[in-house]
Write a protein that holds these residues in place. Structure first.
Motif, PDB file in Angstrom:
ATOM      1  N   ASP A 125       0.810  -1.147   0.131  1.00  0.00           N
ATOM      2  CA  ASP A 125       0.002   0.109   0.112  1.00  0.00           C
ATOM      3  C   ASP A 125       0.734   1.468  -0.056  1.00  0.00           C
ATOM      4  O   ASP A 125       0.401   2.133  -0.544  1.00  0.00           O
ATOM      5  N   GLU A 126       1.977   1.262   0.766  1.00  0.00           N
ATOM      6  CA  GLU A 126       2.879   2.458   0.786  1.00  0.00           C
ATOM      7  C   GLU A 126       3.589   2.759  -0.495  1.00  0.00           C
ATOM      8  O   GLU A 126       3.978   3.886  -0.747  1.00  0.00           O
ATOM      9  N   LEU A 127       3.357   1.961  -1.447  1.00  0.00           N
ATOM     10  CA  LEU A 127       4.032   1.899  -2.917  1.00  0.00           C
ATOM     11  C   LEU A 127       2.817   2.733  -3.661  1.00  0.00           C
ATOM     12  O   LEU A 127       3.229   3.522  -4.503  1.00  0.00           O
ATOM     13  N   GLY A 186      -1.356  -2.887  -4.249  1.00  0.00           N
ATOM     14  CA  GLY A 186      -1.620  -2.668  -2.932  1.00  0.00           C
ATOM     15  C   GLY A 186      -1.688  -4.081  -2.180  1.00  0.00           C
ATOM     16  O   GLY A 186      -1.644  -5.125  -2.834  1.00  0.00           O
ATOM     17  N   ASP A 187      -1.785  -4.349  -0.729  1.00  0.00           N
ATOM     18  CA  ASP A 187      -1.899  -5.386  -0.200  1.00  0.00           C
ATOM     19  C   ASP A 187      -3.153  -5.890  -0.313  1.00  0.00           C
ATOM     20  O   ASP A 187      -4.143  -5.631   0.548  1.00  0.00           O
ATOM     21  N   ASP A 188      -3.344  -6.771  -1.322  1.00  0.00           N
ATOM     22  CA  ASP A 188      -4.808  -7.228  -1.441  1.00  0.00           C
ATOM     23  C   ASP A 188      -4.753  -8.436  -2.127  1.00  0.00           C
ATOM     24  O   ASP A 188      -4.016  -8.648  -3.240  1.00  0.00           O
ATOM     25  N   GLY A 206       7.956  -7.726  -2.031  1.00  0.00           N
ATOM     26  CA  GLY A 206       7.041  -7.124  -0.911  1.00  0.00           C
ATOM     27  C   GLY A 206       5.949  -8.265  -0.571  1.00  0.00           C
ATOM     28  O   GLY A 206       5.519  -9.072  -1.353  1.00  0.00           O
ATOM     29  N   GLY A 207       5.399  -7.869   0.619  1.00  0.00           N
ATOM     30  CA  GLY A 207       4.245  -8.629   1.297  1.00  0.00           C
ATOM     31  C   GLY A 207       4.940 -10.056   1.827  1.00  0.00           C
ATOM     32  O   GLY A 207       3.863 -10.883   1.755  1.00  0.00           O
ATOM     33  N   LEU A 208       6.085 -10.297   1.898  1.00  0.00           N
ATOM     34  CA  LEU A 208       6.402 -11.536   2.844  1.00  0.00           C
ATOM     35  C   LEU A 208       6.551 -11.284   4.273  1.00  0.00           C
ATOM     36  O   LEU A 208       6.878 -12.351   4.794  1.00  0.00           O
ATOM     37  N   ASP A 243      -1.109  -8.046   6.754  1.00  0.00           N
ATOM     38  CA  ASP A 243      -1.233  -7.333   5.536  1.00  0.00           C
ATOM     39  C   ASP A 243      -0.219  -7.967   4.451  1.00  0.00           C
ATOM     40  O   ASP A 243       0.062  -7.461   3.166  1.00  0.00           O
ATOM     41  N   ASP A 244       0.802  -8.914   5.023  1.00  0.00           N
ATOM     42  CA  ASP A 244       1.476  -9.581   3.928  1.00  0.00           C
ATOM     43  C   ASP A 244       0.978 -10.686   3.255  1.00  0.00           C
ATOM     44  O   ASP A 244       0.833 -11.822   3.992  1.00  0.00           O
ATOM     45  N   LEU A 245       0.603 -10.619   2.229  1.00  0.00           N
ATOM     46  CA  LEU A 245      -0.361 -11.521   1.483  1.00  0.00           C
ATOM     47  C   LEU A 245       0.235 -12.317   0.162  1.00  0.00           C
ATOM     48  O   LEU A 245      -0.370 -13.195  -0.224  1.00  0.00           O
TER      49      LEU A 245
HETATM   50 MG    MG Z   1       4.302  -4.676   2.896  1.00  0.00          MG
END
Ligand code: MG
Ligand code: ATP
Length: 415
Positions: free
Chosen positions: A11-13, A44-46, A68-70, A75-77
């Motif tokens: 999301d921050e990106l 985003g994180d979705d 990302g998201g690991l 929210d790490d999906l």
């Molecule tokens: Mg993240």
């Protein structure tokens, strides 16, 4: 010819709090393999959106790299989303679980149960070891495509891309499909002239893309071929011939690193007297590891008093001619050479602006000097840009002058 898509998750990106520098880094690393980036997606994180983005990426390229998201949090999906999108299962890997527990034990920290999801591995995936953090990456080969998942933390991402992902991609390229890229660093020559030489030199060679990156006094020229063949080698040879000594570095090399190598191999030492750059020349030289072997030191002689007292520049000369001229540059070079007992003394003195600082010369005028045991030489140039650019430009020009001099190339017409 392979192409790659990059997926940056977070999301921050998306909302602009963080720039997607990971994708820039990966693009750079793919270029030498001749792999072009076909698509970049920030998502985003979705779960569903990550899945859709992956499907889209797989439609346009053979390779997909996801960052990302690991992490261990809700929210790490990425793992779940990729498994779902590919129709693969996700299950806890015993070895990864042990590694994770070991990492926390070694740090003397309590591991929370949510951390365990970092030990989940997609069916058929090869785990990529997390050397710098807790999140392992994953390498998946699925229906003829390569998919790499790496952490978002830039430091961890860089390590895994360079040491795990790039080598795996490289191994899988068949010789006919691998392209390549060559990078040449050209110093102290205007971009238009560089482009003109290259264009002439490469006339008649097909399939080479030329790109330029101007970096204040230095231009990075990159020749890329997305197909195999002898063209790239021929293009490199011709480009180098046409640019001659202006090519000061290749690949990952730097001007200051190569200057250092030349000084060291000749057993020469160097001292610097700088004025308007306020220490930037010394900073550049000492970026090269091992510079203590050839760099004696330097003086920032900013005003007339300092030039007179620390370097022995004639007061009368300064009063009469100002500080920005070849004679003062020579005296500074001779003075610093003597005071540091160095083989070479080099100098620069100029007007960085925006005001003239009492000098008669226009803003951007910089005089450069070099002195050896027997002689002193000097050049005066007018450099473009604002204050900071002029200072950076002057720093590069001085390093280039010394580099040409040390290699016995003619130092003329430097700009
Ligand atoms: Mg993240
Ligand atoms: P972990 O949670 O284990 O630290 P992660 O894989 O979940 O790793 P993220 O949480 O997505 O990584 O991001 C971690 C940090 O890395 C954040 O500070 C984030 O801003 C930064 N980051 C993530 N993706 C990128 C990117 N594409 N470019 C630059 N920085 C990024």
């Amino acid at each position: 010819v392979y192409s790659c898509s990059l997926l940056a998750v977070g999301d921050e990106l998306l909302d602009g709090r963080v720039n997607d520098t990971n994708s820039e880094f990966i693009t750079e690393k793919l270029e030498p393999l001749g792999i072009a980036v076909a698509l970049r997606i920030i998502v985003g994180d979705d779960n569903e959106r990550i899945g859709n983005a992956l499907s889209m990426a797989l439609m346009v390229s053979e390779i997909v790299i996801i960052t990302g998201g690991l992490g261990p949090t809700e929210d790490d999906l990425t793992r779940e989303a990729v498994a779902d999108a590919l129709g693969l299962t996700l299950s806890r890997d015993g070895e990864l679980e042990e590694n994770l527990k070991g990492f926390f034990a070694a740090m003397g920290r309590q591991m929370s149960p949510t951390n365990l999801k970092q030990a989940d591995l997609i069916e058929g995936a090869e785990p990529l070891t997390a050397r710098l953090g807790t999140a392992p990456g994953q390498w998946i080969e699925h229906e003829g495509k390569m998919i790499a998942i790496v952490p978002g933390v830039p430091r961890e991402m860089r390590d895994m891309i360079e040491n795990d992902v790039i080598p795996r991609i490289s191994e899988r390229l068949s010789p006919g499909e691998a392209g390549g890229a060559v990078t040449l660093l050209v110093a102290a020559k205007p971009e238009s002239e560089v482009a003109e030489s290259i264009q002439k030199a490469l006339a008649g060679i097909d399939g080479i893309k030329v790109s330029y990156r101007a970096m204040v006094g230095q231009i990075e020229v990159r020749l890329t071929s997305h197909a195999a063949g002898a063209e790239l080698a021929e293009a490199e040879k011709r480009a180098k011939e046409s640019l001659g000594p202006w090519v000061v570095a290749e690949g990952d090399e730097t001007l200051e690193g190569n200057l250092g190598r030349e000084l060291r191999s000749r057993g020469l030492t160097l001292a610097v007297a700088e004025s308007c750059t306020g220490g930037m020349v010394g900073e550049r030289i000492t970026r090269a590891p091992g510079s203590s072997e050839y760099f004696r030191g330097g003086v920032i002689a900013y005003n007339y008093d300092a030039k007179e007292r620390l370097l022995g520049v004639g007061r009368v000369r300064l009063e009469e001619m100002g500080a920005v001229n070849e004679e003062v540059a020579k005296e500074m070079a001779v003075g610093v050479r003597q005071r540091f007992s160095a083989d070479l003394g080099v100098s620069l003195t100029g007007v960085a602006g925006p005001e003239s600082g009492g000098e008669d010369e226009p803003v951007g005028t910089v005089a450069f000097g070099i002195a050896d045991e027997n002689n002193a030489f000097a050049w005066k140039y007018r450099l473009p840009g604002d204050r900071q650019m002029i200072r950076q430009f002057a720093t590069t020009v001085l390093l280039a002058i010394v580099y040409f001099y040390v290699r016995g190339e003619e130092v003329g017409n430097v700009r």
